[in-house]
Design an enzyme around this catalytic site. Structure first.
Site, PDB file in Angstrom:
ATOM      1  N   TRP A 140       0.877  -1.180   0.000  1.00 21.32           N
ATOM      2  CA  TRP A 140       0.000   0.000   0.000  1.00 21.32           C
ATOM      3  C   TRP A 140       0.913   1.228   0.000  1.00 21.32           C
ATOM      4  O   TRP A 140       1.821   1.315   0.841  1.00 21.32           O
ATOM      5  CB  TRP A 140      -0.852  -0.068   1.271  1.00 21.32           C
ATOM      6  CG  TRP A 140      -1.832   1.024   1.479  1.00 21.32           C
ATOM      7  CD1 TRP A 140      -2.703   1.532   0.567  1.00 21.32           C
ATOM      8  CD2 TRP A 140      -2.075   1.720   2.713  1.00 21.32           C
ATOM      9  NE1 TRP A 140      -3.483   2.499   1.166  1.00 21.32           N
ATOM     10  CE2 TRP A 140      -3.111   2.632   2.477  1.00 21.32           C
ATOM     11  CE3 TRP A 140      -1.516   1.662   3.995  1.00 21.32           C
ATOM     12  CZ2 TRP A 140      -3.610   3.479   3.465  1.00 21.32           C
ATOM     13  CZ3 TRP A 140      -2.004   2.496   4.978  1.00 21.32           C
ATOM     14  CH2 TRP A 140      -3.039   3.397   4.719  1.00 21.32           C
ATOM     15  N   ASP A 222      -0.436  -5.146   9.582  1.00 23.61           N
ATOM     16  CA  ASP A 222      -1.470  -4.183   9.207  1.00 23.61           C
ATOM     17  C   ASP A 222      -2.725  -5.010   8.927  1.00 23.61           C
ATOM     18  O   ASP A 222      -2.752  -5.810   7.993  1.00 23.61           O
ATOM     19  CB  ASP A 222      -1.032  -3.408   7.956  1.00 23.61           C
ATOM     20  CG  ASP A 222      -2.027  -2.326   7.589  1.00 23.61           C
ATOM     21  OD1 ASP A 222      -3.066  -2.220   8.255  1.00 23.61           O
ATOM     22  OD2 ASP A 222      -1.760  -1.572   6.628  1.00 23.61           O
ATOM     23  N   LYS A 260     -13.121  -0.792   6.607  1.00 26.15           N
ATOM     24  CA  LYS A 260     -13.696  -1.687   5.612  1.00 26.15           C
ATOM     25  C   LYS A 260     -14.730  -2.615   6.230  1.00 26.15           C
ATOM     26  O   LYS A 260     -15.815  -2.798   5.691  1.00 26.15           O
ATOM     27  CB  LYS A 260     -12.601  -2.566   4.993  1.00 26.15           C
ATOM     28  CG  LYS A 260     -11.769  -2.015   3.872  1.00 26.15           C
ATOM     29  CD  LYS A 260     -11.165  -0.720   3.967  1.00 26.15           C
ATOM     30  CE  LYS A 260     -10.319  -0.377   2.777  1.00 26.15           C
ATOM     31  NZ  LYS A 260      -9.379   0.680   3.031  1.00 26.15           N
TER      32      LYS A 260
END
Ligand code: LMR
Length: 416
Positions: A140, A222, A260
């Site tokens: 990312w 993460d 999310k």
């Protein structure tokens, strides 16, 4: 640029690709435009989806007099929320040694996943001073920004095998084995690797955990998609739980996001968990105390409303069951759209192999499209995705998937 009179030493930095693309998409008037850029869940009508369980929780919270007095919380955040977030991540409730395990984890509330990554990076930079942080190549893009700001040298381990469009496990292992030094941080995506959608299997996770332990590396997880990727919160937390439970002598940490899996993108709900090892259990409170020092200097404390929604859902059995149902809806729609895109490309006999689209996991597909092809998709078809070829699968719908597949077919044949 015209010369300006300033004391600043600034020059332009490139705009954030994900949000620049999102902005460009928003103002594009083309009727068939498709957003495959930013990783946000969309319904089959292309609309944002407030989770039904979140809407229920919001209704219940309206009458919460305490919440809507808008008082400060504590610097570490909403303490009951933190316990709930920790239990969701580590999942040891009711198991033998639960209290001992909990005593190893210091948790604080953060400004969503980015905030958790940032706080963790800053904390380690101050208090562990790692020689390097190892990011997957690719990762990312914000990971790089976050660690650059923390002033920790960045190194990259191979992750993606372009020819086979698969996870480069051997490359990752041999690079960490030969080059990583004791005390280096290794950033790992807990599930649904962003951007490739390729995760290690369980056997590979076991080997990665062994390597971290043997070489005394510091795993930094993460976790942005727990429950969203597979539909199961247990399955998506498997790697984190495995590391924590089977390597009690290894310190590690987790940046946890609720953007999310609760669809709470703009609410910025997250937590950072630092796991001490068995020998340093009593360190936990000092860790939290130091994290609080950083939080106080940066943003004083996390916001209240989003974490109250999560707390409401996860402290009520009926709402929790509803949430699991919502996770199923999101993860299965994404799987259905992967299959639909794959089927269309096969039907069109688009040159190349497309199995990777159905083999990858989570929000994204690393399509293998080149920057030139990505540009042509935007220019000719108003289809937006990242120049790395990362496509957010949730932007696909039954209505636009044939259009997208036909556009991909065209650029594959004509933009080489
Ligand atoms: C993404 O990768 O598109 C999302 O995680 C949104 C973000 O913050 O970058």
């Amino acid at each position: 640029m015209t010369k300006v009179d300033t004391r600043l030493n600034v020059s332009p930095v490139p705009p954030d690709e994900i949000f620049a693309l999102n902005g460009a998409y928003a103002v594009d008037p083309h009727p068939q435009k498709v957003s495959l850029g930013v990783g946000v869940y969309r319904t089959d009508d292309g609309k944002p989806w407030p989770l039904p369980v979140v809407q229920k929780a919001e209704k219940e919270l309206v009458g919460d007099d305490d919440l809507f007095r808008h008082e400060y919380t504590a610097i570490e955040g909403d303490v009951p929320f933190l316990g709930i977030a920790r239990d969701l991540m580590f999942g040891f409730e009711g198991k033998q040694g639960e209290e001992e395990a909990k005593a190893r984890i210091g948790s604080v509330q953060t400004v969503a996943g980015t905030g958790a990554n940032h706080l963790g990076a800053l904390f380690l930079a101050h208090h562990m001073k790692p020689a390097n942080v190892w990011l997957s190549d690719p990762s990312w893009a914000n990971h790089e920004t976050i660690w650059e700001l923390a002033d920790v040298p960045i190194k990259k381990y191979p992750y993606y095998h372009a020819e086979t469009r698969s996870f480069d496990f051997e490359g990752m292992m041999s690079s960490l084995e030969s080059e990583a030094q004791e005390g280096d941080v290794v950033l790992l995506h807990a599930c649904a690797h962003n951007p490739t959608g390729l995760d290690p299997n369980k056997e590979q996770w076991v080997a990665i955990a062994d390597l971290c332990e043997r070489k005394k590396l510091f795993p930094f997880f993460d976790s942005a998609y727990q429950g969203f990727a597979s539909g199961s919160v247990e399955e998506d937390a498997w790697a984190v739980r495995y590391f924590f439970n089977t390597k009690p002598d290894m310190e590690m940490c987790v940046a946890q996001s609720f953007s999310k899996n609760f669809g709470l993108y703009g609410q910025r709900v997250g937590a950072f968990h630092y796991c001490t090892n068995r020998a340093s259990v009593t360190l936990r409170d000092v860790v939290v105390n130091n994290l609080c020092h950083l939080i106080r200097g940066e943003f004083s404390m996390g916001p209240r409303v989003g974490c109250s929604i999560v707390k409401k859902v996860l402290t009520n059995d009926e709402l929790t069951a509803d949430w699991h149902q919502d996770l199923q809806v999101m993860s299965s729609r994404i799987k259905t759209m992967r299959k639909a895109l794959y089927n269309e490309l096969v039907r069109l006999q688009t040159p190349g192999t497309w199995e990777h689209i159905i083999q990858q996991n989570g929000m994204f597909s690393y399509t293998g499209l080149s920057p030139k092809q990505v540009y042509a998709l935007k220019d000719k078809y108003h289809i937006y995705l990242l120049k790395s070829g990362r496509a957010s699968i949730s932007g696909l719908s039954q209505k636009n998937v044939a259009y997208v597949a036909q556009a991909i077919d065209d650029v594959i044949r004509n933009e080489n």
